[in-house]
Design a protein around this motif. Structure first.
Motif, PDB file in Angstrom:
ATOM      1  N   ASN A   3       9.139  11.831   1.755  1.00  0.00           N
ATOM      2  CA  ASN A   3       9.047  10.741   2.721  1.00  0.00           C
ATOM      3  C   ASN A   3       7.703  10.652   3.429  1.00  0.00           C
ATOM      4  O   ASN A   3       7.557   9.896   4.350  1.00  0.00           O
ATOM      5  CB  ASN A   3      10.174  10.824   3.738  1.00  0.00           C
ATOM      6  CG  ASN A   3      10.098  12.069   4.593  1.00  0.00           C
ATOM      7  OD1 ASN A   3       9.296  12.953   4.350  1.00  0.00           O
ATOM      8  ND2 ASN A   3      10.919  12.143   5.606  1.00  0.00           N
ATOM      9  N   LYS A   4       6.708  11.398   2.994  1.00  0.00           N
ATOM     10  CA  LYS A   4       5.374  11.309   3.585  1.00  0.00           C
ATOM     11  C   LYS A   4       4.445  10.673   2.561  1.00  0.00           C
ATOM     12  O   LYS A   4       4.188  11.234   1.499  1.00  0.00           O
ATOM     13  CB  LYS A   4       4.868  12.688   3.967  1.00  0.00           C
ATOM     14  CG  LYS A   4       5.691  13.351   5.043  1.00  0.00           C
ATOM     15  CD  LYS A   4       5.164  14.725   5.329  1.00  0.00           C
ATOM     16  CE  LYS A   4       6.053  15.416   6.346  1.00  0.00           C
ATOM     17  NZ  LYS A   4       5.637  16.814   6.538  1.00  0.00           N
ATOM     18  N   LEU A  52       7.889   0.050   3.696  1.00  0.00           N
ATOM     19  CA  LEU A  52       7.993   1.510   3.683  1.00  0.00           C
ATOM     20  C   LEU A  52       8.418   2.056   5.044  1.00  0.00           C
ATOM     21  O   LEU A  52       9.239   2.969   5.122  1.00  0.00           O
ATOM     22  CB  LEU A  52       6.661   2.126   3.250  1.00  0.00           C
ATOM     23  CG  LEU A  52       6.262   1.889   1.794  1.00  0.00           C
ATOM     24  CD1 LEU A  52       4.829   2.362   1.553  1.00  0.00           C
ATOM     25  CD2 LEU A  52       7.229   2.576   0.845  1.00  0.00           C
ATOM     26  N   TYR A  92       9.886   5.839   5.819  1.00  0.00           N
ATOM     27  CA  TYR A  92       8.778   6.688   5.384  1.00  0.00           C
ATOM     28  C   TYR A  92       7.793   6.939   6.521  1.00  0.00           C
ATOM     29  O   TYR A  92       7.581   6.084   7.376  1.00  0.00           O
ATOM     30  CB  TYR A  92       8.035   6.043   4.213  1.00  0.00           C
ATOM     31  CG  TYR A  92       8.804   6.070   2.926  1.00  0.00           C
ATOM     32  CD1 TYR A  92       8.704   7.150   2.061  1.00  0.00           C
ATOM     33  CD2 TYR A  92       9.644   5.021   2.583  1.00  0.00           C
ATOM     34  CE1 TYR A  92       9.417   7.181   0.880  1.00  0.00           C
ATOM     35  CE2 TYR A  92      10.361   5.043   1.405  1.00  0.00           C
ATOM     36  CZ  TYR A  92      10.242   6.124   0.560  1.00  0.00           C
ATOM     37  OH  TYR A  92      10.958   6.147  -0.600  1.00  0.00           O
TER      38      TYR A  92
END
Length: 69
Positions: free
Chosen positions: A4-5, A23, A28
């Protein structure tokens, strides 16, 4: 969501800003590269730099799981 990065290039451009919106809505965490001024309305960490100058952003790449270009 497993990774999620994200590191997003061109986050202030037309396409990049729309991708950035989606996103962020999907949860994210974003580091966004841009030569322009950051778009303050987005919840992202802005990195001022240029793809032609890897030294301006490469130290951030270890902090992300995925690069979106």
């Amino acid at each position: 969501m497993q990774n999620n990065k994200l590191f997003l290039t061109g986050g202030t451009g037309f396409i990049g800003s729309h991708i950035l919106t989606e996103l962020i809505q999907d949860g994210y965490s974003i580091k966004a590269l841009s030569r322009n001024e950051p778009l303050e309305q987005y919840d992202a960490q802005w990195v001022k730099g240029d793809l032609l100058d890897p030294g301006s952003f490469e130290l951030y790449l270890d902090e992300v799981d995925t690069i979106v270009h």
